[in-house]
Design a protein around this motif. Structure first.
Motif, PDB file in Angstrom:
ATOM      1  N   GLY A 198      42.433  12.238  63.967  1.00  0.00           N
ATOM      2  CA  GLY A 198      43.863  11.965  63.870  1.00  0.00           C
ATOM      3  C   GLY A 198      44.742  13.182  63.781  1.00  0.00           C
ATOM      4  O   GLY A 198      45.927  13.061  63.460  1.00  0.00           O
ATOM      5  N   PHE A 199      44.198  14.386  64.071  1.00  0.00           N
ATOM      6  CA  PHE A 199      45.045  15.583  64.040  1.00  0.00           C
ATOM      7  C   PHE A 199      44.648  16.512  65.185  1.00  0.00           C
ATOM      8  O   PHE A 199      43.533  16.440  65.715  1.00  0.00           O
ATOM      9  CB  PHE A 199      44.956  16.305  62.693  1.00  0.00           C
ATOM     10  N   ALA A 200      45.570  17.402  65.569  1.00  0.00           N
ATOM     11  CA  ALA A 200      45.335  18.274  66.723  1.00  0.00           C
ATOM     12  C   ALA A 200      46.296  19.446  66.685  1.00  0.00           C
ATOM     13  O   ALA A 200      47.319  19.423  65.981  1.00  0.00           O
ATOM     14  CB  ALA A 200      45.511  17.499  68.037  1.00  0.00           C
ATOM     15  N   ALA A 201      45.968  20.474  67.457  1.00  0.00           N
ATOM     16  CA  ALA A 201      46.872  21.608  67.664  1.00  0.00           C
ATOM     17  C   ALA A 201      47.659  21.375  68.951  1.00  0.00           C
ATOM     18  O   ALA A 201      47.292  20.545  69.787  1.00  0.00           O
ATOM     19  CB  ALA A 201      46.070  22.911  67.754  1.00  0.00           C
ATOM     20  N   HIS A 202      48.764  22.131  69.107  1.00  0.00           N
ATOM     21  CA  HIS A 202      49.560  22.069  70.335  1.00  0.00           C
ATOM     22  C   HIS A 202      50.215  23.425  70.518  1.00  0.00           C
ATOM     23  O   HIS A 202      51.107  23.801  69.752  1.00  0.00           O
ATOM     24  CB  HIS A 202      50.624  20.973  70.229  1.00  0.00           C
ATOM     25  N   HIS A 203      49.753  24.188  71.511  1.00  0.00           N
ATOM     26  CA  HIS A 203      50.346  25.508  71.762  1.00  0.00           C
ATOM     27  C   HIS A 203      50.052  25.921  73.192  1.00  0.00           C
ATOM     28  O   HIS A 203      49.258  25.293  73.906  1.00  0.00           O
ATOM     29  CB  HIS A 203      49.821  26.554  70.764  1.00  0.00           C
ATOM     30  N   ALA A 204      50.689  27.000  73.642  1.00  0.00           N
ATOM     31  CA  ALA A 204      50.612  27.428  75.040  1.00  0.00           C
ATOM     32  C   ALA A 204      49.234  27.927  75.436  1.00  0.00           C
ATOM     33  O   ALA A 204      48.932  28.035  76.629  1.00  0.00           O
ATOM     34  CB  ALA A 204      51.654  28.527  75.314  1.00  0.00           C
ATOM     35  N   ALA A 239      37.017  20.531  58.270  1.00  0.00           N
ATOM     36  CA  ALA A 239      36.041  20.979  57.271  1.00  0.00           C
ATOM     37  C   ALA A 239      36.258  20.305  55.924  1.00  0.00           C
ATOM     38  O   ALA A 239      35.322  20.136  55.145  1.00  0.00           O
ATOM     39  CB  ALA A 239      36.124  22.502  57.113  1.00  0.00           C
ATOM     40  N   SER A 240      37.511  19.902  55.647  1.00  0.00           N
ATOM     41  CA  SER A 240      37.799  19.253  54.361  1.00  0.00           C
ATOM     42  C   SER A 240      37.376  17.792  54.341  1.00  0.00           C
ATOM     43  O   SER A 240      37.456  17.145  53.300  1.00  0.00           O
ATOM     44  CB  SER A 240      39.297  19.349  54.073  1.00  0.00           C
ATOM     45  N   GLY A 241      36.960  17.270  55.501  1.00  0.00           N
ATOM     46  CA  GLY A 241      36.571  15.865  55.575  1.00  0.00           C
ATOM     47  C   GLY A 241      37.737  14.916  55.730  1.00  0.00           C
ATOM     48  O   GLY A 241      37.618  13.713  55.481  1.00  0.00           O
ATOM     49  N   LEU A 242      38.882  15.426  56.193  1.00  0.00           N
ATOM     50  CA  LEU A 242      40.080  14.607  56.327  1.00  0.00           C
ATOM     51  C   LEU A 242      39.959  13.652  57.519  1.00  0.00           C
ATOM     52  O   LEU A 242      39.589  14.047  58.618  1.00  0.00           O
ATOM     53  CB  LEU A 242      41.298  15.524  56.520  1.00  0.00           C
ATOM     54  N   TRP A 243      40.267  12.378  57.290  1.00  0.00           N
ATOM     55  CA  TRP A 243      40.334  11.362  58.343  1.00  0.00           C
ATOM     56  C   TRP A 243      41.660  10.629  58.208  1.00  0.00           C
ATOM     57  O   TRP A 243      41.996  10.131  57.128  1.00  0.00           O
ATOM     58  CB  TRP A 243      39.186  10.355  58.238  1.00  0.00           C
ATOM     59  N   LEU A 244      42.412  10.542  59.287  1.00  0.00           N
ATOM     60  CA  LEU A 244      43.711   9.866  59.280  1.00  0.00           C
ATOM     61  C   LEU A 244      43.714   8.606  60.138  1.00  0.00           C
ATOM     62  O   LEU A 244      44.759   7.976  60.286  1.00  0.00           O
ATOM     63  CB  LEU A 244      44.804  10.823  59.789  1.00  0.00           C
ATOM     64  N   THR A 245      42.579   8.255  60.700  1.00  0.00           N
ATOM     65  CA  THR A 245      42.505   7.144  61.645  1.00  0.00           C
ATOM     66  C   THR A 245      41.552   6.059  61.146  1.00  0.00           C
ATOM     67  O   THR A 245      40.609   6.345  60.399  1.00  0.00           O
ATOM     68  CB  THR A 245      42.028   7.644  63.013  1.00  0.00           C
ATOM     69  N   THR A 246      41.805   4.833  61.618  1.00  0.00           N
ATOM     70  CA  THR A 246      40.892   3.734  61.340  1.00  0.00           C
ATOM     71  C   THR A 246      39.733   3.774  62.342  1.00  0.00           C
ATOM     72  O   THR A 246      39.777   4.506  63.341  1.00  0.00           O
ATOM     73  CB  THR A 246      41.617   2.397  61.475  1.00  0.00           C
ATOM     74  N   ALA A 252      48.956  13.904  62.847  1.00  0.00           N
ATOM     75  CA  ALA A 252      49.373  15.244  62.418  1.00  0.00           C
ATOM     76  C   ALA A 252      49.116  16.239  63.544  1.00  0.00           C
ATOM     77  O   ALA A 252      48.002  16.293  64.071  1.00  0.00           O
ATOM     78  CB  ALA A 252      48.622  15.676  61.158  1.00  0.00           C
ATOM     79  N   VAL A 253      50.139  16.965  63.897  1.00  0.00           N
ATOM     80  CA  VAL A 253      50.022  17.983  64.941  1.00  0.00           C
ATOM     81  C   VAL A 253      50.467  19.323  64.366  1.00  0.00           C
ATOM     82  O   VAL A 253      51.506  19.403  63.704  1.00  0.00           O
ATOM     83  CB  VAL A 253      50.876  17.629  66.178  1.00  0.00           C
ATOM     84  N   PHE A 254      49.659  20.355  64.614  1.00  0.00           N
ATOM     85  CA  PHE A 254      50.001  21.722  64.205  1.00  0.00           C
ATOM     86  C   PHE A 254      50.438  22.468  65.462  1.00  0.00           C
ATOM     87  O   PHE A 254      49.639  22.658  66.379  1.00  0.00           O
ATOM     88  CB  PHE A 254      48.793  22.394  63.550  1.00  0.00           C
ATOM     89  N   ALA A 255      51.699  22.863  65.494  1.00  0.00           N
ATOM     90  CA  ALA A 255      52.267  23.361  66.752  1.00  0.00           C
ATOM     91  C   ALA A 255      53.012  24.674  66.557  1.00  0.00           C
ATOM     92  O   ALA A 255      53.505  24.974  65.465  1.00  0.00           O
ATOM     93  CB  ALA A 255      53.225  22.317  67.342  1.00  0.00           C
ATOM     94  N   THR A 256      53.066  25.446  67.643  1.00  0.00           N
ATOM     95  CA  THR A 256      53.968  26.597  67.680  1.00  0.00           C
ATOM     96  C   THR A 256      55.346  26.109  68.091  1.00  0.00           C
ATOM     97  O   THR A 256      55.519  24.954  68.472  1.00  0.00           O
ATOM     98  CB  THR A 256      53.468  27.645  68.696  1.00  0.00           C
TER      99      THR A 256
END
Length: 991
Positions: free
Chosen positions: A423-429, A378-385, A450-454
Motif C-alpha cells: 500500500g505504499f510506493a515512491a514517485h520520482h523522476a 522493513a517495519s512490517g507496515l501493511w496498509l492494504t486488505t 502512501a506515496v513518498f515523492a519528490t
C-alpha cells in the motif's frame, strides 16, 4: 474583463440564477447538464467567456477544478466541427489527460503527440506537450487547419527559466482566430498577465478564484502527535482572503448555529478531519479569523532553544567544544530536542490512526523516497486488505508483463511490487515511466495509501490526497540547500483534499530540531508569487521568425513578448520616480543658491577634493597591502618575526609557506605554543625576520611537546639576539606614508582653488553645502534610474539583434545589397533543430561530425548534445568506444569552444558544454546490451536512462526529418532510433 470570485450578494445571486436559466438552451447549458456536479461560479463565468468568443485566463488553486474550463473548450470545438489542442508542460500529464479525454469522448476522437509518442495525430482533439505545438507552428503544419481552441494547462510554466519561452512563443504565434484558454495556478499578478494576453490575443477575460473547494488545515507533527499550526479554527482559505485583499466569506446565520453552541468541545485528535463546530465558525466570521500561531508550538520552540543554549554553553571546556562542534552538532541538537522525531513508518501509522490516508509525503531526495519505502517494508507496515493486495498484484503484473525479464532485477521491480502490495510506493523522476504510471493509477483508485515523492509530482500530475506531509522545509537546488518558497509550499500542500471525496484537506509539517512555528505559519499564510517571464530569443526561434516574417517584423513580434511587456510596465513606474526626483532636485538647487557666487561650482570643487583624498587613501592602503603581502611571501620556514599589535601580537616562528597561494598566509607557531596562519589583515605593515632558528626534521606540529620545545628554542634565540631583534622589531614603512607627487599636487591645487572661490567666505556655506550633498546624492540615484530605463527599453529586441549578428557571422543569415535578409541552406537546417544546444547541433552536422558514424555511434554522439550531467558527476573525458566516435566528439567539442567565444563576444548567454557521461551507456544500449550491463558502473537510475534515451530518440528524429540532411546520415538516424527505442525505452502503458 476581470473578476475575483467571492461570496455574491443577494442581488448578484438572483442575477446569476436568471442567467443560468437563460443559458439552459446554449452550449454551456448542455455541457453543464452532462456533468454530475454543479459548476462553480468561476467555472461558469470562464465557460461563458469562451462561448461568447473571448479568450480566458483562469487562475485558481490546485484542485479547484479549472480544467473543467479546458474541457468546455474541447466540447465547443467538437460541437462546432473544429479542432481543439490541449497542451501540457510534461509528457506524464499529457498521457494522463489523453486517457481521461479518450474515455470521455472516445478513442477515435482523441490523439496524443509528445515527441516520442504519436497516437491518432489527426483527431479533432489532440493532447500534446507545448513544445510539440511550438514546432508545428514554426513548420506551418497542416494539422493546424480548422483549429478553433487551444487549452494551455499550467500556463504559469512560462516562468521556467529553461522551457518557459515556449509558452510565450505559442501564445504569440497562434492564428488570431484561435481562442486560447489559459489555466494557471494562483499568481499574484494575474491581472498583469491577462493584460498582456489581451494585447497579443485580443479580448481576454481574467477570472481569478482564491477559493479552495476543499478547505485546507495546517498542522505540525510533533513526535507522533498532530498539532494545529494556528490557534483557533483557522483554515488556509480563511487566512488567505485577508492576506491578499480578496473578499471575505459571508457571515452565516447565527440562529443556525445556536443549537450546537452549547455542545461540549473536544480535544480528541483521533479524527482530525471532522467538521469544526458551527458556533466557532460563527464567532470567527463575526470577529475575523485568528492568525496567531499555536502557543503550544511556540512554547516548544522556546524550550528547545533554551536546551540547545544550555547544552552548548553550560558545560565542557572551550577547546573540547570547538573540536566537537562540527563533528556532531546536529546529533547533539536532536538529542537535546524535547521532541523525539517519529520515523517514516511511525508517521504513516499516525496518519492512519487519525484517518488521514491516503497521503503524499514530499521528500526532496530520490534516495530518500526509495529509503522511505524500504523502511516501511522493513517495519512490517501493511496498509492494504487481503483483497486489495490481490487486486494490486494483478494490476502490477498486467502492467509489467511486457518488460523483459532480464531487466526486472536492475529496475528494482520486486521491491517496488512488494511496496505497492503493502500500500505504499515512491514517485520520482528516477523511476521507470511505467512504474510511475502504475503508482499514479493505483493511488487515484485508492489502493495505494502512501506515496513518498519528490516535488516533481506537484508539477501537474493529478494525484490528490487527503493529506500532504512535508518532511523538511528546505531542499537542494543543485547548488545549495535553500528554504522552499511560499509559492512552492502552496503548490505542494495544494494536493491535499480530494474534491467530492474529502470534507477537508490537511497539510502536515514534521517537527525538526530548530523548527520555527512562526516561519511555517508565514509560508502557510502568504500568497505573493508573481509570474515573471523567462523569455529570451534563441537561435532556432530567431531564424524561424525571420523565415516567416522577415527581420523587421520578427523584431516587432519579439517586442510583443510578455518579458518586454513586463519590462515596459516597470519602465513606466521608474519614469514616474525619475519625474518626482527631478522636481526634488530643482528644489534642492534653489536651496543651495549663494549670493556670493555659483555654489554649484564650489560644491563641485569640494567633491573633487574629497574624491582625490579618498583615492589617495585607497591608493596608500593598496600599496600597504601589497608591501605586506610581499614581505610575507619572502618568509621561509625558520624565520622568526615580531608582530607588534593585534590578536597575534608577539613573536612567532614560520613553519610552512605555500608558494602557489594567491595570497600568502604562512603557518606560524606563536610564543604561547599556538598554531596559527597569518595574513595581510593581521599586520599593520611589512615584516622582516628578527632572527632564524632551525626546525628539526622530526618536528610534528600536532604533538604538544614538539610545539613547546620549538617555542622554547625561539625564545632562546630572541634573547641571544636581543639588540638585533630590537633594531628590527619595528615594521618597515617602505615610504608608505607619503603620497605620490601627482596626487599631492592635485590635492594642493584643489585646496587652493577652494579657498579662492567666492562662496568659501559665505556665512551660510555649510548650510548650502548640506543642500548640495542632498542634491548630489539624489542626482546619482536619478541617473541610475535613467540607466535602468535605457537598459530595459527594447531589451528583447536588442538581444534579438545580437543573435542575428552571430547567425550572420556563422553564415546562417545572408544579406543582399539592398539589405534584405535571407536564410542560407545551413539556416534552413537550423530551423528544424529544437533544443538548448540548437546551434551547436547544427554546427556539428555542418562540420561533418555525423558523417562517418554507424547507428550505435550516432546514438552515442547524440547523447552528448541532450544529456545534462549533475554538477558533481562531471569528470574527465572517457575513452571513446571507437576511433570514428573520437573524431566526431573532437568536432563537437571544438565547435562548442568556438561558439562559446563567439557568444561571449556578442554578449549572449553561453551554450552548455557537451556532456560525455552518457556516451558509453547509450552506446552499449544501442549495441543491444542488457539494461543491467548498461547501467553497471554508473550512477544513473533506470528512469533517468529511459528519459535521456527518449530525448536522444527525439533529437535523432528531428535530424532524420531535415530536408537538407545527407540522405545517408538521415538513414543512419532512423536506424539509430530503432536501436535505442527497444525494451524499457519502447514500452509504454498509454492506452
Amino acid at each position: 474583463m476581470s473578476s475575483i470570485s467571492g461570496s455574491p450578494s443577494p442581488s448578484e445571486s438572483y442575477q446569476a440564477a436568471a442567467q443560468r436559466a437563460s443559458e439552459s438552451k446554449t452550449y454551456l447549458g448542455a455541457f453543464a447538464r452532462s456533468l454530475d456536479f454543479d459548476l462553480d461560479d468561476f467555472q461558469r463565468e470562464a465557460c461563458r467567456s469562451l462561448q461568447e468568443g473571448r479568450g480566458v485566463l483562469v487562475a485558481a488553486p490546485t484542485g479547484a477544478g479549472k480544467t473543467i474550463v479546458g474541457e468546455f473548450a474541447i466540447y465547443l470545438a467538437l460541437e462546432r466541427g473544429l479542432k481543439a489542442f490541449y497542451t501540457t508542460p510534461i509528457k506524464a500529464l499529457s498521457n494522463q489527460k489523453f486517457s481521461e479525454l479518450a474515455s470521455k469522448y472516445g478513442a477515435a476522437n482523441v490523439g496524443l503527440l509528445t515527441g516520442d509518442t504519436t497516437i491518432n495525430g489527426d483527431a479533432p482533439v489532440v493532447v500534446m506537450t507545448t513544445e510539440v505545438l511550438r514546432n508545428m507552428l514554426y513548420a506551418d503544419s497542416e494539422t493546424l487547419g480548422d483549429l478553433g481552441f487551444v487549452v494551455m494547462d499550467e500556463v504559469h510554466y512560462l516562468a521556467d527559466r529553461f522551457r518557459g519561452a515556449v509558452w510565450e512563443e505559442v501564445i504569440i504565434h497562434l492564428p488570431s482566430e484561435v481562442q486560447v484558454a489559459s489555466l494557471s495556478a494562483t499568481v499574484s499578478n494575474a491581472e498583469e498577465f491577462g493584460a498582456w494576453l489581451d494585447t497579443v490575443r485580443g479580448d481576454t477575460d481574467v477570472i481569478v478564484s482564491e477559493h479552495r473547494p476543499v478547505p485546507l488545515w495546517q498542522h505540525v507533527m510533533v513526535g507522533r502527535e498532530i498539532v494545529d499550526l494556528f490557534a483557533g479554527d483557522t483554515t488556509f482559505d480563511e487566512i488567505a482572503p485577508q492576506a491578499t485583499g480578496a473578499p471575505e466569506t459571508e457571515v452565516p446565520d447565527i440562529s443556525e448555529a445556536a443549537e450546537v453552541a452549547s455542545e461540549p468541545s473536544t480535544t480528541d485528535r483521533r479524527n482530525v478531519h471532522a467538521k469544526r463546530s458551527s458556533a466557532a465558525k460563527v464567532q470567527q466570521a463575526v470577529t475575523g479569523p485568528e492568525f496567531e500561531v499555536n502557543p503550544d508550538l511556540l512554547a516548544m520552540a522556546r524550550s528547545e532553544s533554551r536546551m540547545n543554549m544550555s547544552g552548548r554553553f553550560g558545560h565542557g571546556g572551550r577547546s573540547r567544544r570547538r573540536q566537537d562542534r562540527h563533528r556532531d552538532e546536529r546529533q547533539q541538537s536532536e538529542q537535546r530536542s524535547p521532541v523525539r522525531k517519529a520515523s517514516r513508518p511511525q508517521v504513516i501509522e499516525s496518519l492512519r490512526r487519525q484517518d488521514l490516508l491516503p497521503a503524499i509525503t514530499f521528500i526532496f531526495s530520490r534516495a530518500g523516497c526509495d529509503a522511505a519505502v524500504a523502511q516501511c517494508a522493513a517495519s512490517g507496515l501493511w496498509l492494504t486488505t487481503e483483497r486489495e493486495q490481490q487486486f494490486i498484484a494483478q494490476r502490477v503484473d498486467d502492467a509489467s508483463h511486457e518488460i523483459p525479464a532480464d531487466d526486472l532485477d536492475v529496475l528494482g521491480f520486486w521491491g517496488w511490487r512488494d511496496g505497492l502490495v503493502r500500500g505504499f510506493a515512491a514517485h520520482h523522476a528516477g523511476m521507470l515511466p511505467t512504474f510511475k504510471e502504475v503508482v499514479e493509477k493505483l493511488f487515484a483508485d485508492g489502493l495505494v495509501k502512501a506515496v513518498f515523492a519528490t516535488e516533481t509530482l506537484a508539477l501537474g500530475v493529478n494525484m490528490p490526497a487527503r493529506c500532504v506531509v512535508l518532511e523538511k522545509l528546505e531542499k537542494f537546488n543543485g547548488e545549495a540547500h535553500v528554504n522552499i518558497t511560499a509559492g512552492e509550499y502552496t503548490q505542494l500542500t495544494g494536493r491535499a483534499g480530494r474534491r467530492g471525496i474529502d470534507v477537508e484537506g490537511h497539510a502536515v509539517v514534521l517537527w525538526q530540531p530548530g523548527t520555527d512555528p512562526a516561519a511555517v505559519a508565514g509560508l502557510a499564510s502568504r500568497r505573493t508569487y508573481p509570474l515573471n517571464s523567462s523569455f529570451r530569443p534563441t537561435y532556432n526561434m530567431s531564424i524561424n521568425l525571420i523565415a516567416q516574417f522577415g527581420r523587421v517584423r520578427a523584431r516587432e513580434i519579439l517586442e510583443s513578448s510578455f518579458a518586454q511587456f513586463q519590462a515596459d510596465r516597470s519602465v513606466v513606474g521608474i519614469a514616474r520616480q525619475v519625474r518626482g526626483r527631478e522636481e526634488s532636485l530643482a528644489g534642492y538647487a534653489k536651496s543651495m543658491q549663494c549670493h556670493l557666487g555659483d555654489f554649484t561650482e564650489y560644491a563641485k570643487l569640494r567633491r573633487e577634493l574629497s574624491d582625490a583624498e579618498n583615492f589617495a587613501a585607497r591608493d596608500h592602503q593598496r600599496a600597504r597591502k601589497s608591501h605586506v603581502a610581499d614581505s610575507l611571501a619572502r618568509l621561509i620556514p625558520g624565520d622568526v618575526i615580531s608582530i607588534l599589535s593585534g590578536r597575534l601580537s608577539g613573536h612567532a616562528v614560520v613553519l610552512e609557506v605555500d608558494p602557489n597561494a594567491r595570497e600568502p598566509r604562512p603557518s606560524v607557531l606563536t610564543s604561547d605554543n599556538q598554531l596559527r596562519r597569518i595574513g595581510v589583515h593581521d599586520l599593520e605593515g611589512p615584516v622582516s625576520p628578527v632572527t632564524r632558528i632551525r626546525i628539526p626534521k622530526s618536528f610534528n606540529a600536532k604533538v604538544p611537546k614538539a610545539r613547546r620545545d620549538l617555542a622554547s628554542s625561539m625564545r632562546h634565540a630572541i634573547s641571544e639576539d636581543a639588540p638585533h631583534s630590537r633594531r628590527n622589531s619595528r615594521h618597515e614603512d617602505f615610504g608608505l606614508g607619503a603620497r605620490l607627487p601627482d596626487q599631492e599636487k592635485k590635492i594642493t591645487d584643489l585646496r587652493r582653488a577652494l579657498r579662492a572661490h567666492p562662496c568659501h567666505g559665505c556665512s551660510e556655506r555649510e548650510d548650502h553645502a548640506r543642500w548640495s550633498e542632498r542634491w548630489w546624492k539624489l542626482r546619482k540615484e536619478t541617473d541610475g534610474l535613467v540607466r535602468q530605463i535605457q537598459s530595459r527599453t527594447n531589451t528583447i529586441a536588442k538581444t534579438f539583434d545580437r543573435v542575428c549578428d552571430l547567425l550572420s557571422a556563422y553564415g546562417y543569415l545572408e544579406s543582399n545589397d539592398a539589405g534584405h535578409v535571407t536564410i542560407s541552406v545551413d539556416g534552413q537546417r537550423l530551423r528544424r533543430i529544437y533544443g538548448e544546444k540548437d546551434l551547436l547541433i547544427s554546427q556539428s552536422v555542418r562540420r561533418g561530425a555525423l558523417n562517418d558514424l554507424d547507428a550505435a555511434e550516432l546514438a552515442s554522439l547524440a547523447s552528448t548534445l541532450v544529456y545534462q550531467a549533475k554538477r558533481e558527476d562531471r569528470g574527465l573525458r572517457p575513452k571513446m568506444p571507437s576511433v570514428s566516435l573520437e573524431s566526431a566528439v573532437d568536432i563537437v567539442v571544438r565547435e562548442w569552444s568556438q561558439l562559446e567565444d563567439t557568444e561571449e563576444h556578442h554578449r549572449l548567454p553561453l551554450t552548455g558544454e557537451p556532456e560525455l557521461g552518457l556516451m558509453w551507456p547509450m552506446y552499449k544500449w544501442a549495441k543491444g546490451r542488457h539494461l543491467q550491463d548498461v547501467l553497471s558502473g554508473t550512477d544513473l537510475a533506470a528512469g533517468d536512462f529511459v528519459r535521456w534515451a527518449k530525448q536522444v530518440v527525439d533529437l535523432l528524429d528531428q535530424l532524420a526529418k531535415i530536408p537538407q540532411l545527407d540522405p545517408r546520415v538521415a538513414r543512419i538516424c532512423r536506424e539509430a532510433i530503432d536501436l535505442v527505442r527497444r525494451g524499457v525505452v519502447a514500452y509504454s502503458t498509454v492506452a
